[in-house]
Design an enzyme around this catalytic site. Structure first.
Site, PDB file in Angstrom:
ATOM      1  N   CYS A   1      32.689  27.233  34.255  1.00  0.00           N
ATOM      2  CA  CYS A   1      32.031  27.866  33.103  1.00  0.00           C
ATOM      3  C   CYS A   1      31.247  26.867  32.262  1.00  0.00           C
ATOM      4  O   CYS A   1      30.506  27.263  31.361  1.00  0.00           O
ATOM      5  CB  CYS A   1      33.080  28.552  32.220  1.00  0.00           C
ATOM      6  SG  CYS A   1      33.925  29.933  33.008  1.00  0.00           S
TER       7      CYS A   1
ATOM      8  N   LYS B   1      38.061  24.618  27.272  1.00  0.00           N
ATOM      9  CA  LYS B   1      39.068  25.664  27.429  1.00  0.00           C
ATOM     10  C   LYS B   1      40.050  25.583  26.263  1.00  0.00           C
ATOM     11  O   LYS B   1      40.797  24.611  26.154  1.00  0.00           O
ATOM     12  CB  LYS B   1      39.810  25.489  28.756  1.00  0.00           C
ATOM     13  CG  LYS B   1      38.925  25.679  29.968  1.00  0.00           C
ATOM     14  CD  LYS B   1      39.624  25.266  31.257  1.00  0.00           C
ATOM     15  CE  LYS B   1      40.751  26.196  31.601  1.00  0.00           C
ATOM     16  NZ  LYS B   1      41.358  25.865  32.915  1.00  0.00           N
TER      17      LYS B   1
ATOM     18  N   HIS C   1      40.881  30.155  33.913  1.00  0.00           N
ATOM     19  CA  HIS C   1      39.704  30.684  34.587  1.00  0.00           C
ATOM     20  C   HIS C   1      40.113  31.737  35.612  1.00  0.00           C
ATOM     21  O   HIS C   1      41.018  31.509  36.417  1.00  0.00           O
ATOM     22  CB  HIS C   1      38.935  29.557  35.285  1.00  0.00           C
ATOM     23  CG  HIS C   1      37.640  30.006  35.895  1.00  0.00           C
ATOM     24  ND1 HIS C   1      36.458  30.058  35.177  1.00  0.00           N
ATOM     25  CD2 HIS C   1      37.340  30.428  37.153  1.00  0.00           C
ATOM     26  CE1 HIS C   1      35.489  30.491  35.968  1.00  0.00           C
ATOM     27  NE2 HIS C   1      35.997  30.724  37.171  1.00  0.00           N
ATOM     28  N   CYS C   2      39.472  32.896  35.569  1.00  0.00           N
ATOM     29  CA  CYS C   2      39.732  33.965  36.537  1.00  0.00           C
ATOM     30  C   CYS C   2      38.734  33.837  37.685  1.00  0.00           C
ATOM     31  O   CYS C   2      37.520  33.932  37.463  1.00  0.00           O
ATOM     32  CB  CYS C   2      39.613  35.339  35.876  1.00  0.00           C
ATOM     33  SG  CYS C   2      39.792  36.713  37.047  1.00  0.00           S
ATOM     34  N   SER C   3      39.226  33.622  38.886  1.00  0.00           N
ATOM     35  CA  SER C   3      38.354  33.449  40.043  1.00  0.00           C
ATOM     36  C   SER C   3      37.699  34.755  40.471  1.00  0.00           C
ATOM     37  O   SER C   3      36.680  34.736  41.173  1.00  0.00           O
ATOM     38  CB  SER C   3      39.156  32.864  41.207  1.00  0.00           C
ATOM     39  OG  SER C   3      40.239  33.715  41.557  1.00  0.00           O
TER      40      SER C   3
ATOM     41  N   CYS D   1      36.745  37.392  38.182  1.00  0.00           N
ATOM     42  CA  CYS D   1      35.691  37.666  37.197  1.00  0.00           C
ATOM     43  C   CYS D   1      34.725  36.499  37.043  1.00  0.00           C
ATOM     44  O   CYS D   1      33.653  36.655  36.457  1.00  0.00           O
ATOM     45  CB  CYS D   1      36.318  37.990  35.841  1.00  0.00           C
ATOM     46  SG  CYS D   1      37.321  39.493  35.831  1.00  0.00           S
TER      47      CYS D   1
ATOM     48  N   CYS E   1      44.086  42.414  36.898  1.00  0.00           N
ATOM     49  CA  CYS E   1      44.710  43.640  37.399  1.00  0.00           C
ATOM     50  C   CYS E   1      43.679  44.483  38.134  1.00  0.00           C
ATOM     51  O   CYS E   1      42.725  44.987  37.516  1.00  0.00           O
ATOM     52  CB  CYS E   1      45.314  44.446  36.245  1.00  0.00           C
ATOM     53  SG  CYS E   1      46.121  45.971  36.787  1.00  0.00           S
TER      54      CYS E   1
END
Length: 356
Positions: free
Chosen positions: A172, A176, A182-184, A186, A197
């Protein structure tokens, strides 16, 4: 990219399918209960009973749909953009390597600068004072200088990297905040990320965790209501013999009875697990990681393996998510405390790390 579809677009397209499945499943459950089970087994017997069933079912259904809509449509929260790293310079800058002219050092995650070397060099390349882990499970390292430009850019975080530097996301290109991951899926950093989810096609994080917990809770209650009301009526028809009561009932009613029982049992476990996480002020990711490196008052870092500095006690932990107004605790409206970038912590636990 394939056939003009990027990875993100493909994920978004495929991610809609579980949401469609949930909507269709709920619509079918309503049809099976209200148009198959309700007229044949409830309404002809007691107006009081049928009226009570009608009100409770629609109350749970409305709260479930409302909570589900909020968790699907609400962003979990993302860090404020503090620095703008040039696209061609996304990796960390090693110590001893000078930056090109015109590029500010604050645009990069700063290398570790031992305090003992501050007086000797301006932005030097001193070796890290990373110590060996002790038998007690904690590690101490030195931190950056208090006047570093990156520390003035935002509030000083508690959590650090292994070398004592500020946590930075190279994907990003941004700092942080505490409890951010970090969502891989999204491809974004999410504040207080709990998990991604697929059933809501969204990340569950700081801004929508309350909605998510209410969603699974109301879904569990909806399934329990359907299962037990159907069981009571079926047993009444069969004279305490479940199989006799099921005989002659149509396929939709039988399937709804079985599916609601399975879902209720699974969701009961899920609700209990997240209740435990809420009471201890942990996310699913934090419960799996088990340790974090914390910046202390003496300008050092400890690796806390067996303590949780964010645990304020069960009551305060609950209020952090559901807010102080008890009238809104079980309503899917925004009541969570804070901004998601910094969090209150247990000062006694925090200071106890200094004594280790």
């Amino acid at each position: 990219m394939m056939f003009g579809c990027t990875r993100r677009k493909c994920i978004r397209t495929v991610g809609v399918l579980p949401v469609v499945f949930v909507v269709c499943l709920v619509a079918w459950s309503y049809y099976a209960y209200m148009f198959r089970f309700y007229p044949k087994l409830v309404y002809p017997n007691s107006l009081v009973q049928s009226g009570l069933y009608f009100v409770l079912l629609h109350f749970l259904l409305v709260m479930f749909v409302w909570s589900y809509y909020r968790v699907v449509s609400t962003s979990p929260g993302h860090p404020i953009k503090i620095v703008a790293v040039p696209p061609s310079s996304t990796r960390l800058v090693p110590r001893g390597i000078e930056l090109n002219e015109g590029v500010r050092r604050a645009d990069y995650p700063p290398p570790l600068i031992p305090i003992s070397h501050v007086a000797d060099s301006n932005m030097g390349s001193g070796d890290s004072l990373l110590e060996e882990e002790s038998d007690r499970g904690y590690t101490a390292v030195s931190l950056h200088r208090e006047d570093d430009e990156d520390l003035r850019a935002s509030a000083r975080p508690l959590e650090t990297k292994r070398d004592g530097g500020r946590r930075f996301c190279t994907k990003c290109n941004n700092w942080k905040p505490d409890r951010t991951h970090h969502c891989s899926v999204c491809e974004k950093c999410v504040l207080k990320l709990d998990h991604h989810c697929p059933w809501v096609n969204n990340c569950v994080g700081f801004a929508n965790y309350k909605y998510f917990y209410l969603f699974v809770t109301y879904t569990m209650l909806y399934c329990l209501f359907i299962f037990f009301t159907m069981m009571g009526t079926i047993l009444w028809y069969g004279g305490d013999d479940l199989m006799k009561g099921l005989y002659g009932i149509d396929f939709h009613t039988i399937m709804l009875f079985i599916v609601s029982g399975i879902f209720a049992l699974c969701l009961l476990v899920f609700v209990a697990v997240h209740a435990g996480l809420i009471s201890s002020n942990k996310t699913t990711i934090e419960s799996m990681e088990g340790a974090r490196r914390v910046r202390l008052e003496d300008n050092s870092v400890r690796l806390a393996r067996h303590v949780n500095i964010y645990d304020l006690g069960a009551k305060e932990n609950f209020l952090q998510i559901f807010g102080a107004n008890w009238r809104l605790w079980f309503v899917p409206l925004p009541t969570s405390l804070g901004d998601g970038h910094s969090f209150p912590y247990n000062r006694e636990t925090y200071r106890s790390l200094l004594e280790v």
